[in-house]
Design a protein around this motif. Structure first.
Motif, PDB file in Angstrom:
ATOM      1  N   GLN A 187     -26.568 -16.278  16.926  1.00 32.15           N
ATOM      2  CA  GLN A 187     -25.920 -16.397  15.453  1.00 32.15           C
ATOM      3  C   GLN A 187     -25.945 -14.957  14.947  1.00 32.15           C
ATOM      4  OE1 GLN A 187     -24.930 -20.356  15.209  1.00 32.15           O
ATOM      5  NE2 GLN A 187     -24.488 -18.522  13.902  1.00 32.15           N
TER       6      GLN A 187
ATOM      7  N   TYR B  30     -25.406 -14.543  11.801  1.00 33.55           N
ATOM      8  CA  TYR B  30     -25.782 -14.766  10.478  1.00 33.55           C
ATOM      9  C   TYR B  30     -27.024 -15.870  10.517  1.00 33.55           C
ATOM     10  CZ  TYR B  30     -23.177 -11.353   7.826  1.00 33.55           C
ATOM     11  OH  TYR B  30     -22.705 -10.270   7.238  1.00 33.55           O
ATOM     12  N   ASP B  31     -27.936 -16.009   9.655  1.00 33.90           N
ATOM     13  CA  ASP B  31     -28.666 -17.297   9.544  1.00 33.90           C
ATOM     14  C   ASP B  31     -27.701 -18.442   9.262  1.00 33.90           C
ATOM     15  OD1 ASP B  31     -31.151 -15.391   9.609  1.00 33.90           O
ATOM     16  OD2 ASP B  31     -30.826 -15.427   7.314  1.00 33.90           O
ATOM     17  N   TRP B  32     -28.286 -19.467   9.626  1.00 33.85           N
ATOM     18  CA  TRP B  32     -27.582 -20.704   9.035  1.00 33.85           C
ATOM     19  C   TRP B  32     -27.997 -20.887   7.610  1.00 33.85           C
ATOM     20  CZ3 TRP B  32     -27.039 -25.645  12.523  1.00 33.85           C
ATOM     21  CH2 TRP B  32     -26.684 -25.310  13.894  1.00 33.85           C
ATOM     22  N   SER B  33     -27.031 -21.604   6.807  1.00 35.13           N
ATOM     23  CA  SER B  33     -27.507 -21.585   5.440  1.00 35.13           C
ATOM     24  C   SER B  33     -28.651 -22.695   5.378  1.00 35.13           C
ATOM     25  CB  SER B  33     -26.176 -22.280   4.707  1.00 35.13           C
ATOM     26  OG  SER B  33     -25.955 -23.806   4.889  1.00 35.13           O
TER      27      SER B  33
ATOM     28  N   GLY C 150     -30.412 -15.170  12.353  1.00 32.77           N
ATOM     29  CA  GLY C 150     -29.374 -14.374  12.597  1.00 32.77           C
ATOM     30  C   GLY C 150     -29.954 -12.964  12.611  1.00 32.77           C
TER      31      GLY C 150
ATOM     32  N   ARG D  49     -28.816 -11.751   7.502  1.00 32.05           N
ATOM     33  CA  ARG D  49     -29.327 -12.629   6.566  1.00 32.05           C
ATOM     34  C   ARG D  49     -28.172 -13.505   5.621  1.00 32.05           C
ATOM     35  NH1 ARG D  49     -32.266  -7.888   5.504  1.00 32.05           N
ATOM     36  NH2 ARG D  49     -34.324  -8.129   6.015  1.00 32.05           N
ATOM     37  N   TRP D  50     -28.373 -14.914   5.637  1.00 29.09           N
ATOM     38  CA  TRP D  50     -27.463 -15.581   4.917  1.00 29.09           C
ATOM     39  C   TRP D  50     -27.551 -15.616   3.586  1.00 29.09           C
ATOM     40  CZ3 TRP D  50     -23.377 -19.126   5.185  1.00 29.09           C
ATOM     41  CH2 TRP D  50     -23.205 -19.783   4.333  1.00 29.09           C
TER      42      TRP D  50
END
Length: 198
Positions: free
Chosen positions: A129, A131-134, A165, A168-169
């Protein structure tokens, strides 16, 4: 079946890092029919605790041994930083249960950068990933495990997804591993170019 229908297409199956240990005969039989050994690798143990370089080295030795000389691809390469990594809106009040941090994540990507530059058996990797997951999506996966009574694993699994990620999200800012990842792409590209011209 793939070879019967399309013999010119290389075939592989992605395995987890635990497969060679928990299913050694299956893994060995499978490797005999593959063109490329493919594994997922994260800097986590079975309890979703972040691990250190010694463990990554052991895992790479396991992958190398299980692959039986085949070229190796890491399909999922990732290392969570854990909650509260200092980014704007990064949920600093939640406890960091998996023990990750941005320095470990960066060291993880540096380790694999070195590996891919020095070991020709390791051919490719994709970052799990960018980005982070939400938080909402990560919570959805965690809540499922909580409903099954797996509270600690649910918390760590959710933390893994919410902080996996290299960016960052919460605010779109990137962690130090982002720069390492970009440099890694450049070095890998240069190395491949040098091989193709020699």
């Amino acid at each position: 079946r793939i070879r019967t229908r399309a013999p010119d297409i290389a075939a592989t199956v992605t395995l987890t890092i635990g497969s060679p240990v928990t299913l050694p005969d299956f893994t060995a039989d499978l490797m005999a029919g593959l063109d490329l050994a493919t594994f997922n690798h994260h800097c986590l143990d079975a309890a979703f605790n972040v691990t250190a370089r010694e463990r990554w080295e052991d895992d790479v030795a396991l992958i190398r041994d299980a692959s039986r000389g085949l070229p190796i691809m890491i399909q999922e390469l990732g290392c969570p930083v854990g909650y509260g990594d200092g980014g704007m809106n990064a949920e600093p009040t939640r406890p960091n249960g998996n023990g990750g941090n941005p320095d470990i994540q960066d060291a993880y990507f540096q380790y694999f950068d070195e590996l891919f530059l020095t070991d020709p058996q390791f051919r490719a990797a994709t970052v799990f990933q960018l980005y982070d997951w939400s938080p909402q999506l990560a919570r959805l996966f965690g809540d499922f495990l909580r409903s099954e009574g797996e509270t600690v694993i649910a918390d760590r699994f959710e933390e893994w997804l919410a902080t996996i990620g290299v960016c960052r999200w919460a605010d779109g800012t990137c962690r130090p591993a982002w720069t390492t990842f970009l440099n890694m792409l450049g070095r890998q590209s240069d190395a491949r170019q040098a091989l193709s011209t020699s």
